[in-house]
Design a protein around this motif. Structure first.
Motif, mmCIF file in Angstrom:
data_model
loop_
_atom_site.group_PDB
_atom_site.id
_atom_site.type_symbol
_atom_site.label_atom_id
_atom_site.label_comp_id
_atom_site.label_asym_id
_atom_site.label_seq_id
_atom_site.Cartn_x
_atom_site.Cartn_y
_atom_site.Cartn_z
ATOM 1 N N GLU A 61 11.838 -2.359 -6.086
ATOM 2 C CA GLU A 61 11.558 -1.230 -6.982
ATOM 3 C C GLU A 61 10.729 -1.658 -8.194
ATOM 4 O O GLU A 61 10.411 -0.840 -9.046
ATOM 5 N N GLY A 62 10.417 -2.962 -8.277
ATOM 6 C CA GLY A 62 9.636 -3.465 -9.394
ATOM 7 C C GLY A 62 10.456 -3.849 -10.607
ATOM 8 O O GLY A 62 9.914 -4.161 -11.662
ATOM 9 N N LEU A 63 11.784 -3.821 -10.465
ATOM 10 C CA LEU A 63 12.662 -4.180 -11.578
ATOM 11 C C LEU A 63 12.890 -5.691 -11.592
ATOM 12 O O LEU A 63 13.024 -6.319 -10.539
ATOM 13 N N PRO A 64 12.974 -6.291 -12.777
ATOM 14 C CA PRO A 64 13.149 -7.747 -12.847
ATOM 15 C C PRO A 64 14.539 -8.185 -12.398
ATOM 16 O O PRO A 64 15.532 -7.469 -12.594
ATOM 17 N N ALA A 65 14.586 -9.362 -11.791
ATOM 18 C CA ALA A 65 15.875 -9.960 -11.429
ATOM 19 C C ALA A 65 16.599 -10.350 -12.711
ATOM 20 O O ALA A 65 15.969 -10.800 -13.680
ATOM 21 N N VAL A 66 17.895 -10.173 -12.731
ATOM 22 C CA VAL A 66 18.675 -10.513 -13.917
ATOM 23 C C VAL A 66 18.909 -12.019 -13.972
ATOM 24 O O VAL A 66 18.995 -12.681 -12.933
ATOM 25 N N PRO A 67 19.010 -12.571 -15.173
ATOM 26 C CA PRO A 67 19.342 -13.998 -15.281
ATOM 27 C C PRO A 67 20.690 -14.273 -14.622
ATOM 28 O O PRO A 67 21.610 -13.446 -14.687
ATOM 29 N N PHE A 68 20.807 -15.444 -13.994
ATOM 30 C CA PHE A 68 22.085 -15.822 -13.392
ATOM 31 C C PHE A 68 22.207 -17.332 -13.331
ATOM 32 O O PHE A 68 21.234 -18.061 -13.489
ATOM 33 N N ARG A 69 23.429 -17.773 -13.097
ATOM 34 C CA ARG A 69 23.701 -19.183 -12.874
ATOM 35 C C ARG A 69 24.812 -19.298 -11.850
ATOM 36 O O ARG A 69 25.647 -18.394 -11.732
ATOM 37 N N THR A 70 24.807 -20.390 -11.103
ATOM 38 C CA THR A 70 25.823 -20.584 -10.070
ATOM 39 C C THR A 70 26.904 -21.554 -10.520
ATOM 40 O O THR A 70 27.782 -21.890 -9.735
ATOM 41 N N ASP A 71 26.851 -21.980 -11.770
ATOM 42 C CA ASP A 71 27.840 -22.942 -12.277
ATOM 43 C C ASP A 71 28.670 -22.302 -13.374
ATOM 44 O O ASP A 71 28.341 -21.233 -13.877
ATOM 45 N N ASN A 72 29.743 -23.000 -13.744
ATOM 46 C CA ASN A 72 30.551 -22.586 -14.882
ATOM 47 C C ASN A 72 30.706 -23.762 -15.857
ATOM 48 O O ASN A 72 31.692 -23.859 -16.577
ATOM 49 N N TRP A 73 29.706 -24.646 -15.851
ATOM 50 C CA TRP A 73 29.725 -25.796 -16.750
ATOM 51 C C TRP A 73 29.640 -25.334 -18.191
ATOM 52 O O TRP A 73 28.924 -24.392 -18.519
ATOM 53 N N LYS A 74 30.365 -26.009 -19.062
ATOM 54 C CA LYS A 74 30.337 -25.674 -20.474
ATOM 55 C C LYS A 74 29.004 -26.094 -21.072
ATOM 56 O O LYS A 74 28.455 -27.136 -20.730
ATOM 57 N N GLY A 75 28.495 -25.257 -21.968
ATOM 58 C CA GLY A 75 27.242 -25.557 -22.645
ATOM 59 C C GLY A 75 27.449 -26.543 -23.776
ATOM 60 O O GLY A 75 28.585 -26.935 -24.111
ATOM 61 N N ILE A 76 26.369 -26.934 -24.418
ATOM 62 C CA ILE A 76 26.449 -27.947 -25.471
ATOM 63 C C ILE A 76 27.197 -27.455 -26.705
ATOM 64 O O ILE A 76 27.653 -28.244 -27.505
ATOM 65 N N THR A 77 27.335 -26.143 -26.867
ATOM 66 C CA THR A 77 28.045 -25.601 -28.031
ATOM 67 C C THR A 77 29.500 -25.271 -27.719
ATOM 68 O O THR A 77 30.218 -24.804 -28.592
ATOM 69 N N GLN A 78 29.939 -25.533 -26.500
ATOM 70 C CA GLN A 78 31.325 -25.239 -26.111
ATOM 71 C C GLN A 78 32.130 -26.527 -26.020
ATOM 72 O O GLN A 78 31.592 -27.587 -25.706
ATOM 73 N N LYS A 79 33.418 -26.401 -26.262
ATOM 74 C CA LYS A 79 34.307 -27.565 -26.146
ATOM 75 C C LYS A 79 35.058 -27.524 -24.850
ATOM 76 O O LYS A 79 35.254 -26.584 -24.217
#
Length: 79
Positions: A61-79
Motif C-alpha cells: 500500500e506504500g506505507l513504511p515498515a515499522v521499526p522492529f527488533r528481534t532481541d530483548n537485549w538491554k540498551g546502554i542506558t538500561q541496567k
C-alpha cells in the motif's frame, strides 16, 4: 518493496557478541533476507532502530515498515 527502487536499507545484525553491524538485505518473494559479511552467525536483526533511520522498506500500500527488533537485549542506558 522499497520506496525508491534502490537496495533495501535500514537493517543491522549482531552475533552472540552483541556488536551490531549494518547489513545488506534483499527481497525474495514475500521475505527479506538480511546478512552481513561482518557477522558470521547472526542471531538478531533490527530494522530502522535509530533516532533518525535511513530506511526504505514499504508494504504493497506504500506505507513504511515499522521499526522492529528481534532481541530483548538491554540498551546502554538500561541496567
Amino acid at each position: 518493496m522499497v520506496k525508491d527502487g534502490n537496495e533495501v536499507t535500514g537493517f543491522a545484525v549482531a552475533g552472540d557478541d552483541r556488536q551490531f553491524h549494518w547489513a545488506k538485505a534483499v527481497i525474495e518473494g514475500s521475505e527479506v533476507v538480511v546478512y552481513s559479511e561482518e557477522v558470521d552467525n547472526p542471531v538478531v536483526v533490527r530494522y530502522a532502530w535509530a533516532d533518525n533511520p535511513t530506511c526504505n522498506l514499504i508494504n504493497s500500500e506504500g506505507l513504511p515498515a515499522v521499526p522492529f527488533r528481534t532481541d530483548n537485549w538491554k540498551g546502554i542506558t538500561q541496567k
